[in-house]
Write a protein that holds these residues in place. Structure first.
Motif, mmCIF file in Angstrom:
data_model
loop_
_atom_site.group_PDB
_atom_site.id
_atom_site.type_symbol
_atom_site.label_atom_id
_atom_site.label_comp_id
_atom_site.label_asym_id
_atom_site.label_seq_id
_atom_site.Cartn_x
_atom_site.Cartn_y
_atom_site.Cartn_z
ATOM 1 N N MET A 189 0.844 -1.186 0.000
ATOM 2 C CA MET A 189 0.000 0.000 0.000
ATOM 3 C C MET A 189 0.888 1.248 0.000
ATOM 4 O O MET A 189 2.088 1.181 0.297
ATOM 5 C CB MET A 189 -0.939 0.016 1.207
ATOM 6 C CG MET A 189 -0.259 0.169 2.558
ATOM 7 S SD MET A 189 -1.446 0.278 3.929
ATOM 8 C CE MET A 189 -2.249 1.841 3.570
ATOM 9 N N GLN A 190 0.278 2.381 -0.319
ATOM 10 C CA GLN A 190 1.017 3.640 -0.403
ATOM 11 C C GLN A 190 0.226 4.738 0.274
ATOM 12 O O GLN A 190 -0.995 4.814 0.142
ATOM 13 C CB GLN A 190 1.265 4.002 -1.870
ATOM 14 C CG GLN A 190 2.106 5.266 -2.071
ATOM 15 C CD GLN A 190 2.270 5.587 -3.539
ATOM 16 O OE1 GLN A 190 1.494 6.358 -4.111
ATOM 17 N NE2 GLN A 190 3.275 4.997 -4.171
ATOM 18 N N HIS B 125 9.944 8.425 0.253
ATOM 19 C CA HIS B 125 10.473 9.495 -0.579
ATOM 20 C C HIS B 125 9.909 10.831 -0.111
ATOM 21 O O HIS B 125 8.749 10.919 0.301
ATOM 22 C CB HIS B 125 10.096 9.283 -2.056
ATOM 23 C CG HIS B 125 10.675 8.032 -2.650
ATOM 24 N ND1 HIS B 125 12.014 7.885 -2.906
ATOM 25 C CD2 HIS B 125 10.076 6.869 -3.033
ATOM 26 C CE1 HIS B 125 12.231 6.682 -3.420
ATOM 27 N NE2 HIS B 125 11.073 6.043 -3.507
ATOM 28 N N LEU B 126 10.739 11.857 -0.193
ATOM 29 C CA LEU B 126 10.316 13.202 0.166
ATOM 30 C C LEU B 126 10.532 14.123 -1.026
ATOM 31 O O LEU B 126 11.647 14.244 -1.534
ATOM 32 C CB LEU B 126 11.123 13.716 1.371
ATOM 33 C CG LEU B 126 10.805 15.137 1.844
ATOM 34 C CD1 LEU B 126 9.393 15.204 2.431
ATOM 35 C CD2 LEU B 126 11.839 15.600 2.861
ATOM 36 N N GLY C 229 4.833 0.253 1.117
ATOM 37 C CA GLY C 229 5.236 -1.038 1.671
ATOM 38 C C GLY C 229 4.014 -1.818 2.076
ATOM 39 O O GLY C 229 2.881 -1.466 1.707
ATOM 40 N N ASP C 230 4.224 -2.916 2.836
ATOM 41 C CA ASP C 230 3.035 -3.655 3.272
ATOM 42 C C ASP C 230 2.317 -2.845 4.355
ATOM 43 O O ASP C 230 2.884 -1.932 4.962
ATOM 44 C CB ASP C 230 3.395 -5.059 3.756
ATOM 45 C CG ASP C 230 4.250 -5.071 5.003
ATOM 46 O OD1 ASP C 230 3.860 -4.458 5.994
ATOM 47 O OD2 ASP C 230 5.327 -5.710 4.970
ATOM 48 N N ASP D 168 1.782 1.470 8.341
ATOM 49 C CA ASP D 168 1.102 2.000 9.526
ATOM 50 C C ASP D 168 2.112 2.378 10.611
ATOM 51 O O ASP D 168 1.984 3.419 11.273
ATOM 52 C CB ASP D 168 0.118 0.965 10.083
ATOM 53 C CG ASP D 168 -1.133 0.833 9.223
ATOM 54 O OD1 ASP D 168 -1.369 1.723 8.380
ATOM 55 O OD2 ASP D 168 -1.870 -0.170 9.386
ATOM 56 N N GLN D 169 3.123 1.520 10.812
ATOM 57 C CA GLN D 169 4.146 1.812 11.809
ATOM 58 C C GLN D 169 4.934 3.066 11.420
ATOM 59 O O GLN D 169 5.209 3.933 12.257
ATOM 60 C CB GLN D 169 5.098 0.633 11.978
ATOM 61 C CG GLN D 169 6.126 0.845 13.089
ATOM 62 C CD GLN D 169 7.117 -0.291 13.185
ATOM 63 O OE1 GLN D 169 7.547 -0.845 12.175
ATOM 64 N NE2 GLN D 169 7.490 -0.665 14.403
#
Length: 319
Positions: free
Chosen positions: A1-2, A35-36, A45-46, A51-52
């Motif tokens: 997910m993103q 990325h910024l 990522g997953d 979420d973390q």
């Protein structure tokens, strides 16, 4: 997910600073692609890792907005606090001392416990590896106590083990003789006080830095007393030091029992004192681990590797 987050401009500057060190640490520790661009932060990522990462980044945003300096080690510090179910702001916002815009505050749950113990107990022992902030935080609390007139002087001491506490054969006056052993304490003090003020305090005896041998026969009232490198005291020296405690005083003892410079047949006062005083009211022992090391993350791994090797080979000091 993103997920894509908009972060404040000052936070984006901090994240992108020092060669993207914070972003690199976020990627390494959180196992996400991050990325910024401008003030848009994209996390990929997953779901669990995203979420973390979002939780950690939200905490970092709050820290920056609260005026805290952040760096690559901040990611590990925030994760460590969250892993222990503590409130990140409660730990980081407990500012012990401010000097020229610099804030000195706990960065781990154990450091927060240590700060609280020093404030609330008469005698506190901080035992653990290098880089855990034992001495630095104690000295900041001492300077704060002096500023608030809770004590009238600060006394900092270390055993001069390499000279066997027999300093007479070394060249120079007494300051020159003890300088190599006490220099780290001076360096920390100059981090916390203007040079003119510190020099004035030392000239007037308000701040005293001396080898442990100079403590014998004294009673120290209304003082904040720190014994550093206490793993290099003998049991007799430890007893001598602790019985210098006078009225209105506070004592902090710091040391690392894995870095004892005494001969193998010489017992360490810091190891022995834990058995003797471990259950006495008014005395608190705070034990730090590799997770409390706030230097380069490689230092954590080095500390843990040496600890594991000592346990596996049975070479750790037991006396």
């Amino acid at each position: 997910m993103q997920q894509t987050l908009s972060v404040p401009n000052d936070v984006a500057v901090e994240l992108a600073g020092i060669g993207d060190g914070v972003l690199t640490s976020l990627r390494d520790r959180l196992r996400c692609t991050i990325h910024l661009r401008g003030n848009q932060l994209t996390i990929e990522g997953d779901e669990a890792h995203v979420d973390q990462a979002r939780t950690v980044i939200d905490e970092i945003v709050e820290l920056v907005e609260g005026g805290h300096e952040i760096g690559p080690s901040t990611v590990d510090a925030v994760l460590g606090v969250l892993d222990k179910g503590a409130d990140v702001r409660e730990v980081f916002d407990d500012v012990v001392w401010r000097h020229r815009g610099k804030k000195i505050a706990p960065k781990t749950v154990n450091q927060k416990r240590y700060v609280d113990a020093i404030r609330n107990q008469t005698v506190t022992f901080g035992i653990g590896p290098a880089g855990t902030g034992k001495t630095y935080l104690a000295m900041a609390l001492a300077v704060a106590a002096l500023q608030e007139r809770e004590v009238s002087r600060i006394i900092l001491t270390r055993p001069a083990v390499e000279a066997g506490e027999r300093l007479g054969f070394l060249p120079g006056d007494i300051l020159a003789k003890v300088d190599p052993y006490l220099r780290p304490l001076f360096d920390a003090l100059y981090d916390m006080l203007d040079a003119d003020k510190l020099n004035s305090y030392m000239e007037r005896g308000i701040v005293e830095v001396a080898p442990l041998a100079f403590m014998r026969g004294r009673t120290l009232n209304d003082s904040f007393i720190i014994l550093d490198e206490a793993q290099n005291t003998s049991p007799e020296q430890m007893q001598m030091f602790l019985t210098r405690l006078g009225f209105g005083s506070k004592v902090v003892v710091t040391g690392d029992v894995t870095q004892i410079d005494l001969p193998r047949d010489q017992a360490s006062g810091l190891i022995q004192v834990q058995d003797i005083l471990g259950t006495i009211d008014g005395i608190n022992f705070i034990r730090f681990g590799h997770e409390d090391v706030v230097r380069h993350k490689l230092v954590q791994r080095i500390v843990e590797a040496y600890k594991s090797h000592a346990e596996e080979t049975g070479t750790q000091r037991r006396k």
